[in-house]
Design a protein around this motif. Sequence first.
Motif, PDB file in Angstrom:
ATOM      1  N   GLY A 290      22.083  28.901  49.122  1.00  0.00           N
ATOM      2  CA  GLY A 290      22.242  30.260  48.083  1.00  0.00           C
ATOM      3  C   GLY A 290      22.755  30.549  47.140  1.00  0.00           C
ATOM      4  O   GLY A 290      21.382  29.775  46.614  1.00  0.00           O
ATOM      5  N   ASN A 291      23.704  30.684  45.762  1.00  0.00           N
ATOM      6  CA  ASN A 291      23.832  31.082  44.606  1.00  0.00           C
ATOM      7  C   ASN A 291      23.937  29.493  43.770  1.00  0.00           C
ATOM      8  O   ASN A 291      24.169  30.365  42.573  1.00  0.00           O
ATOM      9  CB  ASN A 291      24.224  32.187  44.334  1.00  0.00           C
TER      10      ASN A 291
ATOM     11  N   TYR B  59      16.562  32.980  39.178  1.00  0.00           N
ATOM     12  CA  TYR B  59      18.004  33.500  39.841  1.00  0.00           C
ATOM     13  C   TYR B  59      17.680  34.521  40.897  1.00  0.00           C
ATOM     14  O   TYR B  59      17.334  35.392  41.477  1.00  0.00           O
ATOM     15  CB  TYR B  59      18.789  34.607  38.781  1.00  0.00           C
TER      16      TYR B  59
ATOM     17  N   GLY C 287      23.753  29.242  33.472  1.00  0.00           N
ATOM     18  CA  GLY C 287      22.922  30.609  34.089  1.00  0.00           C
ATOM     19  C   GLY C 287      23.325  31.327  32.812  1.00  0.00           C
ATOM     20  O   GLY C 287      23.507  32.528  32.589  1.00  0.00           O
TER      21      GLY C 287
ATOM     22  N   HIS D 100      17.720  34.018  45.348  1.00  0.00           N
ATOM     23  CA  HIS D 100      19.048  33.460  46.569  1.00  0.00           C
ATOM     24  C   HIS D 100      17.931  32.304  47.142  1.00  0.00           C
ATOM     25  O   HIS D 100      17.162  32.766  48.057  1.00  0.00           O
ATOM     26  CB  HIS D 100      19.252  34.018  47.851  1.00  0.00           C
ATOM     27  N   HIS D 101      18.497  31.097  47.536  1.00  0.00           N
ATOM     28  CA  HIS D 101      18.199  30.101  48.004  1.00  0.00           C
ATOM     29  C   HIS D 101      18.395  29.272  49.428  1.00  0.00           C
ATOM     30  O   HIS D 101      19.492  29.860  49.946  1.00  0.00           O
ATOM     31  CB  HIS D 101      18.042  28.488  47.289  1.00  0.00           C
TER      32      HIS D 101
ATOM     33  N   TRP E  28      22.349  27.680  42.757  1.00  0.00           N
ATOM     34  CA  TRP E  28      21.516  27.266  41.557  1.00  0.00           C
ATOM     35  C   TRP E  28      20.494  28.488  40.856  1.00  0.00           C
ATOM     36  O   TRP E  28      20.904  29.263  41.931  1.00  0.00           O
ATOM     37  CB  TRP E  28      20.466  25.723  41.975  1.00  0.00           C
ATOM     38  N   CYS E  29      20.784  27.777  39.635  1.00  0.00           N
ATOM     39  CA  CYS E  29      19.635  28.730  38.906  1.00  0.00           C
ATOM     40  C   CYS E  29      18.394  28.573  38.199  1.00  0.00           C
ATOM     41  O   CYS E  29      17.216  28.967  37.808  1.00  0.00           O
ATOM     42  CB  CYS E  29      20.396  30.048  38.034  1.00  0.00           C
TER      43      CYS E  29
END
Length: 561
Positions: free
Chosen positions: A206-207, A199, A167, A201-202, A209-210
Amino acid sequence: MTHTPDNLEDEKKSLNFLEQIIEDDLSSYPYILTRFPPEPNGYIHIGHAKSICINFGLAQKYGGKCNLRFDDTNPTKEDVEYVDSIKEDVTWLGFQWANELYASDYFEQLYAWAQLLIRKGKAYVCNMTAEEVSENRGTPTVPGKESPYRNRSVEENLDLFARMRAGEFKEGECMLRAKIDMASPNMHMRDPIMYRIRYAHHHRTGNAWCIYPMYDFAHGQSDFIEGITHSICTLEFEVHRPLYEWFLNHIADEGQLKPKQREFARLNINYTVMSKRKLLQLVEEKHVNGWDDPRMPTVCGLRRRGYTPESIRNFAHKVGVSKRENIIDVSLLEFCIREDLNKTAPRIMAILDPLKVVITNYPEEKTEVLHGKSNPEDENSGTREIPFEREIFIERSDFMEDAPKKFFRLTVGGEVRLKYAYIIRCNEVVKNEQGEITELRCTYDEDSKSGSGSEASQRKVKGTLHWVPAHTNISAELRLYDRLFNVEDPLDVPEGHDFLEHINPNSLQYASALIEPAIAGVQAGFRCQFERTGYFCVDKDSTTEKLVFNKTVGLKDSWNK
Ligand code: ATP
Ligand code: MG
């Protein structure tokens, strides 16, 4: 499947090209494993249903299995709502997946493979913007320009890639690209993007990975991880195939089983649109009432419309598998549901535009119970009870005061048979002050009761009309559908115009009906034929006070006239 020499040739001929490929592979592959790989960014449509039938069908035919894999590598458009709906739809279509899998579960492995490619000198971090990348890609006849970042050292690339993951960079600041050939005649081989920074939210990771892998660096790898033997997709991916194979060749070890990508022509149907993006637009801008609007080509829309899983599977079978794009007439889909419902749907009488008939010689207090075959095409379907009374309703269009010779329905002085009941004769027309017909006064032939075996019951009259009793019928709302677009190819619009301009403003019309009492108590999803009118299905909007029916399809194709 066992072949004898003399049936082999015949059978080969009747195989489609995908079956032929698999038959040729049976001896060299230890098993057959296919997959259906939807991106959970919308509800699936009839085109996906074709892909489902092909992938699951091939697995079934060759004793193999089929996975359901969610291709969820694009975090911004995906949602669990879509995952759930896709599972429901695949199950409803009649298929069982071997495993429910998610490409996002492979992110760690994909990352490791990206590092492997960097170490092999086959990938690099590029600091050009997405626009610069596409500007420098060239055209099919003009080679692209190499990125100034193309010859970074392995160490530098590994470090930058790790920092992308950590990140440290902004969206768009850099990306990971495969190092292949900027002069390749195949544009997809010109240093394609493998990872970009997002950036977002998957819905599953979730968070965590970016950085997210592109389709081309996720799909084949997912196939490989799962041990897919045949990765079957639509023709637009044919040009991606060299890249699919290039990646696999660089990550697989010698002798490891690698999936084979093969492509078939996607299903196109006229008078509709099938891209999820366009369907989403129809839903979001409220041109239709949701993804399951019965005018939508989605699987849930077709289900709500009254289509059966059998009819959709049969449609996919009739359409077949081909290597060339074509457009299928929507009437073939309608044919398939009509054919199925003709065999399976119970018959019911319903009147849409009622005209009262009083049978003056029928006793006032009397009601008798008549019997109608539930479905004449199905011996085991049983019968239903239909009460007959002195007052009934017929369809207004089944009567004509000044009828031409060829009019075989009811006229003054003429006779018709009431289905399952008696022959009646019209003696008198009653009108209101505006001159509109409000009532027909008829007499019935007491000996002519259907099925009674009497001589009069066998008497031939030209017309048979459906009807409902005037006092014991059940009223319902009908939703009558027509094609959602009034042109064959709604997407064929000139510059500055929009496919929405082709929406058919009359694609949904409301009507009401009076239905024979045997309909009482039916639940949403119940399908039947309203005799002489069409096939209908009970909608989920029905309540205990009010039944709502969707028209599935007419009895005959009314568009080809
Ligand atoms: P759309 O373009 O309609 O949004 P898509 O191809 O993006 O569809 P995916 O979820 O990626 O949708 O597709 C899952 C699978 O279904 C893919 O293998 C794809 O090739 C196949 N598929 C999609 N549309 C059709 C179609 N019209 N006919 C046959 N197969 C299809
Ligand atoms: Mg797609």
